[in-house]
Structure formats: structure tokens, C-alpha cells
Design an enzyme around this catalytic site. Structure first.
Site, PDB file in Angstrom:
ATOM      1  N   GLY A 243       9.560   0.091 -12.941  1.00  0.00           N
ATOM      2  CA  GLY A 243       9.022  -0.314 -13.795  1.00  0.00           C
ATOM      3  C   GLY A 243       9.530  -1.331 -15.011  1.00  0.00           C
ATOM      4  O   GLY A 243       9.094  -1.967 -15.714  1.00  0.00           O
ATOM      5  N   GLU A 277      12.977   3.920  -9.239  1.00  0.00           N
ATOM      6  CA  GLU A 277      12.250   3.550  -8.044  1.00  0.00           C
ATOM      7  C   GLU A 277      11.935   1.943  -8.239  1.00  0.00           C
ATOM      8  O   GLU A 277      10.831   1.523  -8.746  1.00  0.00           O
ATOM      9  CB  GLU A 277      11.012   4.194  -7.960  1.00  0.00           C
ATOM     10  N   PRO A 278      13.056   1.230  -8.604  1.00  0.00           N
ATOM     11  CA  PRO A 278      12.777  -0.139  -9.145  1.00  0.00           C
ATOM     12  C   PRO A 278      12.332  -1.058  -7.964  1.00  0.00           C
ATOM     13  O   PRO A 278      12.719  -0.891  -6.733  1.00  0.00           O
ATOM     14  CB  PRO A 278      14.252  -0.687  -9.464  1.00  0.00           C
ATOM     15  N   GLY A 279      11.388  -1.930  -8.045  1.00  0.00           N
ATOM     16  CA  GLY A 279      10.878  -2.907  -7.124  1.00  0.00           C
ATOM     17  C   GLY A 279      11.296  -4.478  -7.821  1.00  0.00           C
ATOM     18  O   GLY A 279      12.043  -5.039  -7.370  1.00  0.00           O
ATOM     19  N   ARG A 280      10.403  -4.659  -8.885  1.00  0.00           N
ATOM     20  CA  ARG A 280      10.185  -6.261  -9.383  1.00  0.00           C
ATOM     21  C   ARG A 280      11.461  -6.558  -9.675  1.00  0.00           C
ATOM     22  O   ARG A 280      11.944  -7.727  -9.462  1.00  0.00           O
ATOM     23  CB  ARG A 280       9.098  -6.009 -10.558  1.00  0.00           C
ATOM     24  N   ARG A 316      -1.230 -13.014  -8.292  1.00  0.00           N
ATOM     25  CA  ARG A 316      -0.729 -12.526  -9.817  1.00  0.00           C
ATOM     26  C   ARG A 316      -1.652 -13.384 -10.962  1.00  0.00           C
ATOM     27  O   ARG A 316      -2.140 -12.589 -11.712  1.00  0.00           O
ATOM     28  CB  ARG A 316       0.624 -12.294  -9.983  1.00  0.00           C
ATOM     29  N   CYS A 345     -12.015 -21.265  -2.095  1.00  0.00           N
ATOM     30  CA  CYS A 345     -13.394 -21.775  -2.596  1.00  0.00           C
ATOM     31  C   CYS A 345     -13.811 -20.667  -3.668  1.00  0.00           C
ATOM     32  O   CYS A 345     -14.678 -19.922  -3.752  1.00  0.00           O
ATOM     33  CB  CYS A 345     -14.246 -21.576  -1.435  1.00  0.00           C
ATOM     34  N   GLU A 346     -12.952 -20.377  -4.782  1.00  0.00           N
ATOM     35  CA  GLU A 346     -13.324 -19.839  -5.991  1.00  0.00           C
ATOM     36  C   GLU A 346     -12.780 -20.569  -7.242  1.00  0.00           C
ATOM     37  O   GLU A 346     -11.550 -20.990  -7.158  1.00  0.00           O
ATOM     38  CB  GLU A 346     -12.632 -18.483  -6.002  1.00  0.00           C
TER      39      GLU A 346
HETATM   40  N1  LLP Z   1       7.066   3.695  -8.533  1.00  0.00           N
HETATM   41  C1  LLP Z   1       5.856   3.782  -8.329  1.00  0.00           C
HETATM   42  C2  LLP Z   1       5.272   5.090  -8.185  1.00  0.00           C
HETATM   43  C3  LLP Z   1       4.881   2.571  -8.570  1.00  0.00           C
HETATM   44  O1  LLP Z   1       3.538   2.783  -8.749  1.00  0.00           O
HETATM   45  C4  LLP Z   1       5.526   1.325  -8.956  1.00  0.00           C
HETATM   46  C5  LLP Z   1       4.690   0.209  -9.065  1.00  0.00           C
HETATM   47  C6  LLP Z   1       7.096   1.257  -8.781  1.00  0.00           C
HETATM   48  C7  LLP Z   1       7.594   2.397  -8.518  1.00  0.00           C
HETATM   49  C8  LLP Z   1       7.656  -0.022  -8.916  1.00  0.00           C
HETATM   50  O2  LLP Z   1       7.531  -0.655 -10.257  1.00  0.00           O
HETATM   51  P1  LLP Z   1       8.186  -1.971 -10.561  1.00  0.00           P
HETATM   52  O3  LLP Z   1       9.781  -1.468 -10.523  1.00  0.00           O
HETATM   53  O4  LLP Z   1       8.106  -2.832  -9.288  1.00  0.00           O
HETATM   54  O5  LLP Z   1       7.687  -2.382 -11.777  1.00  0.00           O
HETATM   55  N2  LLP Z   1       0.897  -5.827  -8.455  1.00  0.00           N
HETATM   56  C9  LLP Z   1       1.362  -5.597  -9.845  1.00  0.00           C
HETATM   57  C10 LLP Z   1       2.532  -4.399 -10.021  1.00  0.00           C
HETATM   58  C11 LLP Z   1       1.846  -3.365  -9.428  1.00  0.00           C
HETATM   59  C12 LLP Z   1       2.977  -1.997  -9.824  1.00  0.00           C
HETATM   60  C13 LLP Z   1       2.420  -0.985  -8.940  1.00  0.00           C
HETATM   61  N3  LLP Z   1       3.520   0.356  -8.915  1.00  0.00           N
HETATM   62  C14 LLP Z   1       2.029  -6.864 -10.226  1.00  0.00           C
HETATM   63  O6  LLP Z   1       1.943  -8.038  -9.626  1.00  0.00           O
HETATM   64  O7  LLP Z   1       2.580  -7.213 -11.467  1.00  0.00           O
END
Ligand code: LLP
Length: 415
Positions: A243, A277-280, A316, A345-346
Site C-alpha cells: 500500500g 507486500e509492496p507492489g507499486r 489508470r 473507440c470510447e
Molecule cells: N497486498 C494486497 C492484499 C493487495 O490487495 C495489494 C493491492 C497489495 C498487496 C499491493 O499494494 P501496493 O503496494 O501496490 O499498493 N490497480 C490499482 C491498485 C490496486 C491495488 C490492489 N491491491 C491502481 O492502479 O492504482
């Protein structure tokens, strides 16, 4: 431009990523094109490792942010784990060499076959989101005569102060289990033969730009773990999800090291392994989407810059109204206030609305910044558009990590 993003700079009016000209990359590999900085991905991941070094921590990269096999292999080689939400993501993580003991599996709708795969592979734990899911997991584990690690995802009703579509820990969200019911389910799980209770899970949302909500969730999880302990249920993991946000338009989120300082206080004296659980925050700022200006269309009161990337390539802005900076790869050209739109086309097919953009000239390349997370991973084939290629820049070298799809790929799965 995001001045703090060290991967990008202009040299003589030309935008470079880690010293490599993005104009050259766009011409060589064509557009639309995702380009990533290997250096930045490594640095961001290692920032987490270093920040949490003194604590017993498992960093599980959220595969959904960008599931490129090349990136997953980089994470694996740095000792990272994975947070997965589908059989596909589990497959990708394992294929990249991430050890099963470092994989956690979330999601409200895991299918029986996904659970079977997770049980058979012996992943660290599944984060359970409902009573019926617990029953299914026990059934599957009993059938294969295996013991399976689980934790429950608690819905703590914490406001992450982010976009409503990416809030996940409020009581009206579909995610997690309310604390009272979760307590009952832990007791039930404790009596199940094939279930091994491993942890507690919370994840309250994404693109969180202050430490407050993450700390609140962490404190909540710790209090919950203590309540479990007082009932004789010992856990060994506290998973506080992902998050942490990035700088899309001036936000100044805490760094992993600032976060670690604060989380360290919450976890002082605790014995559980902390799971993140970092992604972004690992891949988001490390990627750009390059797109060519096909046409400039001026109508009374409005300008449209029509580019070759559509919302099928980067959804996004259309989906959440998200802001991505758009900068020219070569600065020469007009400065214009315009909607930057794609060919889909939107009317909602835009990358920016009423935005002042520089370097506008037919044939010029624009860079859509901060596109490394939830960019390619959310791309689709809508309008029968083949998905873009992906290129990695690593120590001055640039190479394809995914080829561009061709029209033929659109029929590959047809029978
Ligand atoms: N763990 C869980 C259980 C999650 O649901 C998520 C993201 C993450 C970790 C990773 O979160 P992050 O560190 O990336 O914030 N498509 C949307 C974001 C959806 C996120 C869903 N869950 C966007 O483009 O902003």
C-alpha cells in the site's frame, strides 16, 4: 518531472532513463512501449530489505503490480517472496524461482483448483477471506493429505485516505473478515486437522501517502495477535500488506526506511515475522509508457493530442481518474493545453485531460511517467489491440523482456 526520481533527466532537451536516450529506445522498439529501469527496481526492493534488516521480515512483492517474468526473477534473486492473488500469479512467481515458503496467497475468490495448487506447492500461507473458504481449504488439504498454512485477513475498518476504488480495509469493502467472526474462525481452524494457523493479515489499501493508516493497521494486527495468544492460539507471522504510495503528482510518501522506523516501534519485543507486500512502491516510478503523437486535432475551445497508446495499454487515468505526468522525450515542439487521448473507440480513452503538455508535434514521442505499476499488468486487448512490448534498461543496455503482441496473437487461444 518528479525531481526525486533519479532515473530520469533531460540532457540537452532529450529525456534519458539511466543515461539511455528514450527517443532512441522508442525508435528502436516502436511504440506504445513500456520501459523499465532495472537499477531503480533493484534499489527500491533493496531499500525495503535494508530498512527492515534489523527486524525479522519477509518482503513479498505484490505480483499484481507488474508480473513480468524478468522483474520477478530480479525479485527472486534478491531473496524476495511474492504476494499472489491468482493461480496465474502463483505460476509466475514459482516460474521465476521464488521459493514456495516465501509466497502468500490473498484474494476473496480463490478457486478450488487454485487452492489445490497452493496446497500441493506448500506455500507459506493462504490469507483466508471467508468462512466458506476455510472449509474449502480444509477439504482440499485433507484430500491431498497435506497440512496447509493459513492466516485470516481481518477487515479492521481503517480508512487508508486514498482513492475509493483502491480502499480495501473499510467495512463496506468486500475484503477481509470482521474481527469478531475472525476470532470464531481462528478457533474453528485450530481444531481442523489439516490446517496450520500461521498468521494474521491486514491490507487496508493502495497508494497510501502517509504512514498513519499503515501503522494503524499494523497496531491493529498486533493487538489481534495478542488476543489470539490469550486464547492459546500462537501465530508466527504478522502480514500488514502493501500500500505504500509513490509520487504521481507531488505526493511525498514515507520511504521504506521512515516506515521501518515507525513500524519498528510497533513491533518492538515481538517474535512474529513481519510480512510486507509492496507492489507499486517497488516498480511504479521505475517505468514509463512511451507513446507517439499520431495527430494533433484542434476544435473550437479544445485541443486533442492523439497518441498511439490507449486505455487498453494504460487504464489508470480512465478507470480511476489517475494523474500520470506526461513529458516529451524531445523538447522541441509546441506547448499546448490538451486532452491526451488514445485511438480506442470510447470517450473515456484518455491519458490526461486539459493538461499543459510540451513538445507537441506530429511524430514526437511522449513519456507517460510512473507507469511501472498497474500499467502493463492491467493492459487488455480491447478494440483487438495487441498489447505493447516491454523493454528493460540495465547498466546502459536495453533489451526486450516481452515482445510486442501481433494481430495473430489475438487468435492464438481461439478454437
Ligand atoms: N497486498 C494486497 C492484499 C493487495 O490487495 C495489494 C493491492 C497489495 C498487496 C499491493 O499494494 P501496493 O503496494 O501496490 O499498493 N490497480 C490499482 C491498485 C490496486 C491495488 C490492489 N491491491 C491502481 O492502479 O492504482
Amino acid at each position: 518531472m518528479n525531481k526525486n526520481n533519479k532515473s530520469f533527466c533531460y540532457e540537452g532537451g532529450a529525456l534519458k532513463m539511466d543515461g539511455v536516450s528514450l527517443e532512441k529506445i522508442a525508435r528502436e522498439f516502436s511504440t506504445p512501449l513500456y520501459v523499465y529501469s532495472a537499477k531503480q527496481i533493484r534499489n527500491r526492493f533493496m531499500d525495503y530489505i535494508r530498512a527492515f534488516e534489523g527486524m525479522n521480515t519477509l518482503i513479498c512483492y505484490a505480483v499484481k503490480a507488474n508480473y513480468s517474468g524478468h522483474i520477478l526473477k530480479m525479485i527472486s534473486s534478491m531473496g524476495g517472496g511474492a504476494d499472489v492473488v491468482s493461480g496465474g500469479e502463483l505460476y509466475m512467481a514459482l516460474r521465476a524461482g521464488i521459493e514456495p515458503e516465501k509466497i502468500v496467497f490473498a484474494g476473496v475468490g480463490k478457486t478450488r483448483s487454485e487452492i489445490e495448487e497452493a496446497v500441493n506447492r506448500g506455500i507459506c500461507f493462504l490469507n483466508i477471506e471467508s468462512a466458506q473458504e476455510l472449509e474449502t481449504i480444509q477439504e482440499v488439504a485433507a484430500e491431498s493429505e497435506k497440512s496447509v498454512g493459513i492466516s485470516f485477513r481481518i477487515n479492521p475498518d481503517i480508512d487508508p485516505q486514498t482513492h475509493p476504488s483502491i480502499s480495501t480495509g473499510l467495512k463496506e469493502n468486500k475484503f477481509g473478515i470482521f474481527p469478531a467472526e475472525a476470532m470464531d474462525l481462528y478457533r474453528r481452524a485450530a481444531s481442523m486437522k489439516n490446517i496450520q494457523i500461521k498468521g494474521v493479515h491486514v491490507h487496508v489499501g493502495s497508494q497510501i501517502t502517509s504512514s498513519g493508516p499503515i501503522l494503524e493497521a499494523a497496531r491493529y494486527a498486533c493487538v489481534f495477535a495478542d488476543r489470539l495468544k490469550s486464547e492459546g492460539i500462537e501465530i508466527s507471522y504478522i502480514d500488514i500488506g502493501g500500500g505504500l504510495g509513490i509520487n504521481y503528482e507531488g505526493a511525498n510518501p514515507p520511504t521504506p526506511s521512515q516506515l521501518a522506523g515507525e513500524i519498528g516501534k510497533v513491533f518492538k519485543g515481538r517474535s512474529e515475522t513481519l510480512v510486507l507486500e509492496p507492489g507499486r512502491s517497488i516498480v511504479g516510478e521505475a517505468g514509463v509508457l512511451l507513446t507517439e503523437i499520431n495527430y494533433i486535432k484542434k476544435v473550437p475551445g479544445k485541443n486533442f493530442v492523439i497518441v498511439d497508446a490507449g486505455f487498453n495499454d494504460l487504464v489508470r487515468p480512465a478507470m480511476y481518474g489517475s494523474h500520470h505526468r506526461i513529458v516529451p522525450v524531445e523538447k522541441e515542439g509546441e506547448k499546448l493545453v490538451a486532452d491526451v487521448v488514445g485511438p480506442v473507440c470510447e470517450s473515456s480513452d484518455f491519458l490526461a485531460e486539459s493538461r499543459e503538455v510540451e513538445g507537441i508535434k506530429k511524430g514526437n514521442i511522449l513519456a507517460v511517467m510512473e507507469a511501472g505499476a498497474y500499467g502493463f499488468s492491467m493492459a487488455s486487448n480491447y478494440n483487438s489491440r495487441p498489447r505493447p512490448a516491454e523493454v528493460m534498461i540495465d547498466e546502459g543496455r536495453s533489451f526486450l523482456i516481452r515482445r510486442r503482441e501481433e494481430p495473430g496473437d489475438l487468435v492464438d487461444t481461439e478454437v
